[in-house]
Scaffold this active site. Structure first.
Site, PDB file in Angstrom:
ATOM      1  N   ASP A 134      73.541  34.195  54.497  1.00 59.52           N
ATOM      2  CA  ASP A 134      73.308  35.372  53.637  1.00 59.52           C
ATOM      3  C   ASP A 134      71.941  35.985  53.950  1.00 59.52           C
ATOM      4  O   ASP A 134      71.781  37.211  53.945  1.00 59.52           O
ATOM      5  CB  ASP A 134      73.403  35.005  52.143  1.00 59.52           C
ATOM      6  N   ASP A 154      63.469  25.016  55.170  1.00 57.94           N
ATOM      7  CA  ASP A 154      62.581  25.965  54.478  1.00 57.94           C
ATOM      8  C   ASP A 154      61.792  26.789  55.500  1.00 57.94           C
ATOM      9  O   ASP A 154      61.684  28.020  55.378  1.00 57.94           O
ATOM     10  CB  ASP A 154      61.651  25.249  53.480  1.00 57.94           C
ATOM     11  N   LYS A 206      66.670  18.972  56.860  1.00 55.64           N
ATOM     12  CA  LYS A 206      65.545  18.599  56.001  1.00 55.64           C
ATOM     13  C   LYS A 206      65.441  17.076  56.022  1.00 55.64           C
ATOM     14  O   LYS A 206      65.434  16.405  54.976  1.00 55.64           O
ATOM     15  CB  LYS A 206      65.808  19.151  54.580  1.00 55.64           C
ATOM     16  N   TYR A 243      79.244  20.113  50.103  1.00 56.44           N
ATOM     17  CA  TYR A 243      80.504  20.751  49.696  1.00 56.44           C
ATOM     18  C   TYR A 243      81.674  19.771  49.768  1.00 56.44           C
ATOM     19  O   TYR A 243      82.828  20.177  49.749  1.00 56.44           O
ATOM     20  CB  TYR A 243      80.798  21.961  50.604  1.00 56.44           C
ATOM     21  N   ASP A 294      75.261  28.060  54.738  1.00 58.49           N
ATOM     22  CA  ASP A 294      75.746  29.046  53.773  1.00 58.49           C
ATOM     23  C   ASP A 294      74.590  29.963  53.354  1.00 58.49           C
ATOM     24  O   ASP A 294      74.692  31.194  53.402  1.00 58.49           O
ATOM     25  CB  ASP A 294      76.314  28.294  52.555  1.00 58.49           C
TER      26      ASP A 294
END
Ligand code: ATP
Length: 348
Positions: free
Chosen positions: A232, A204, A171, A125, A228
């Site tokens: 959710d 993941d 990751k 971002y 982010d």
């Protein structure tokens, strides 16, 4: 409360004004001796004034005790304006985005209580993007200082809230440099907290485990985009995006908002769940109470969260996203009136 706070209010876009109104009404009960200062920002403000954010807003925010904020709309794609959310986070150095996720009996899919601490100013971002003919790229930026401050925040948060475990989610097997640095710093900082159990999970696998075994997570610290997305996912486990609040914290400055976006699909219909914004208000009270040693405010924040839990778990007055038929105002009123009773106040 006997102490006067100055709180900025950004009402936001979409459902923002509807849910912020309810959070403010709750805050007027919980912190009656507070001055609220309106700050213009976002798409609605842009349409009215041609500016994304009010002139001098950032200095104003720095001078306030905290800000309660609604969601702001960011249009997708190139050629559109830059996210005001990201601008506020980066300009104010709000490096830790703290999102508590605790299950509600009868509403959530499983039982859990964990907190995602999302790095909030760097990563994908950062705004380092470009396009050359048919090639487009977005650069993932990580700095040692940026990783260190958010990781340290996560450990301090865990210790101060009685959590025993901190997990780094990354990751680094693929993104060897940016996530590699994050991972390195995580282990370096972890050495300063020998009593905290640490582990690391690839993002993941973290998504999978969060759905299958959310109870294993306590404090999770993770780069911006992963935080982010996982937030959710976690909100889905809780039962609705509309139930979750967040704190964005920097050095001496903090902005509180719901985890959800501006929800344009339900804006103006009076059905948005105000609990996420009210949870953000409770987090703000907790932050200010801790910062100022204001025990009464700390207690009021615990009472507010308890009241919210009662309203959600009883299930009598809920908005449609969690299976109810009440409107935004009705839920707000229920919380406010119960809070006033619990705090020994009359009439709201
Ligand atoms: P943004 O880009 O502004 O983050 P988004 O489209 O990614 O927005 P949301 O605005 O959070 O995501 O909406 C996702 C879904 O969740 C929508 O269906 C929306 O109606 C629902 N939702 C979000 N907030 C609430 C709320 N407070 N009450 C009820 N439903 C909500």
């Amino acid at each position: 409360m006997g102490r006067r706070y100055r709180i900025g209010v950004i009402e936001g876009d979409g459902v923002g004004p509807e849910v912020v109104r309810e959070a403010l009404a709750v805050l007027r009960v919980a912190m009656p001796d507070t001055e609220f200062v309106e700050i213009g920002a976002g798409l609605n403000y842009f349409r009215r004034t041609g500016k994304l954010i009010e002139e001098g807003a950032l200095d104003l925010i720095r001078s306030l005790d905290a800000v309660i904020k609604g969601p702001l709309t960011t249009p997708p794609g190139p050629g559109t304006y830059r996210s005001v959310n990201v601008l506020i986070r980066q300009a104010l150095g709000l490096y830790a985005n703290v999102r508590p996720f605790r299950s509600y009996r009868g509403v959530s899919l499983k039982e859990f209580n964990f907190v995602i601490v999302r790095e909030n100013t760097e990563g994908l971002y950062s705004g380092v993007e470009g396009r050359f003919r048919d090639l487009a790229f977005s650069v993932k930026v990580a700095t040692k200082a940026g990783c260190e401050r958010v990781v340290r925040f996560a450990f301090n948060y865990a210790v101060s809230r009685g959590f025993r475990r901190v997990a780094a989610v990354h990751k680094a097997n693929i993104l060897k440099e940016s996530d590699g640095l994050f991972r390195e710093v995580f282990h370096e900082v972890a050495r300063e907290y020998p009593n905290v159990e640490v582990n690391e999970v690839f993002v993941d696998a973290a998504a999978y485990n969060m759905v299958r075994n959310p109870q294993v997570f306590q404090v999770v610290v993770t780069p911006n985009l992963y935080g982010d997305i996982l937030s959710d996912l976690a909100a889905g486990l809780v039962g609705s995006l509309g139930l979750c609040g967040s704190a964005q914290v920097g050095d001496g400055v903090a902005v509180f908002e719901p985890v959800h976006g501006s929800a344009p699909d339900i804006a103006g219909k009076g059905v948005a769940n105000p609990i996420g914004e009210i949870e953000a208000a409770a987090l703000m009270m907790e932050y200010l109470g801790g910062l100022r040693g204001d025990e009464a405010l700390l207690n009021a924040s615990t009472t507010l969260r308890d009241v919210v839990r009662g309203v959600v778990e009883e299930g009598r007055v809920l908005t449609p996203d969690v299976g109810g038929s009440a409107g935004t105002e009705e839920v707000g009123r229920e919380v406010r009136e119960r809070l006033a009773r619990r705090l020994g106040l009359r009439g709201t």
